[in-house]
Motif scaffolding. Structure first.
Motif: not given
Length: 133
Positions: A9-12, A74-75, A106-109
């Motif tokens: 996640a951090a990398s993404l 980006l909520m 992407r982040l939410s997933d």
């Protein structure tokens, strides 16, 4: 020890933030989100939804000024954030604003179950960077 999903996640997060075009406008909920994103190197224009008094219609009118530009929504990654995102998309469709939900999806997933606020994405990146050194 830092778990693999958090590392991914951090990398993404870092990769996605690098790919945001300089001429894009990033729409977030509050000032703390702006500060957090700046701290991890996001350099495009960032508009905080809650930074000014006014109605939702006033916000839509402010966003419409970015006609022809990409607006990345980006909520937060919780139920409220999903509801606000849906309402923003419905309100902006057909107004000439290029809506981008890719980063949010992407982040939410990836972190939606663990991280609820955009401002907390920076903690993932900071921990990852500390673990990497």
């Amino acid at each position: 020890m830092y778990c693999m999903i958090e590392s991914e996640a951090a990398s993404l997060v870092k990769e996605l933030m690098k790919k945001i075009p300089q001429d894009a406008v990033l729409l977030v909920e509050g000032k703390s989100d702006v500060e957090a994103l700046r701290s991890i190197g996001v350099n495009c224009e960032i508009l905080a939804m809650n930074s000014r008094k006014g109605t939702f219609t006033d916000l839509i009118d402010r966003i419409k000024r970015y006609y022809g530009r990409e607006v990345i929504i980006l909520m937060e990654f919780d139920k409220h954030g999903r509801k606000v995102t849906k309402h923003l998309v419905q309100s902006l469709e057909g107004k000439g604003v290029k809506i981008n939900l890719y980063v949010w999806r992407r982040l939410s997933d990836l972190v939606g179950g663990e991280v609820k606020e955009v401002e907390n994405l920076t903690r993932l990146v900071e921990i990852w960077e500390n673990e990497s050194t």
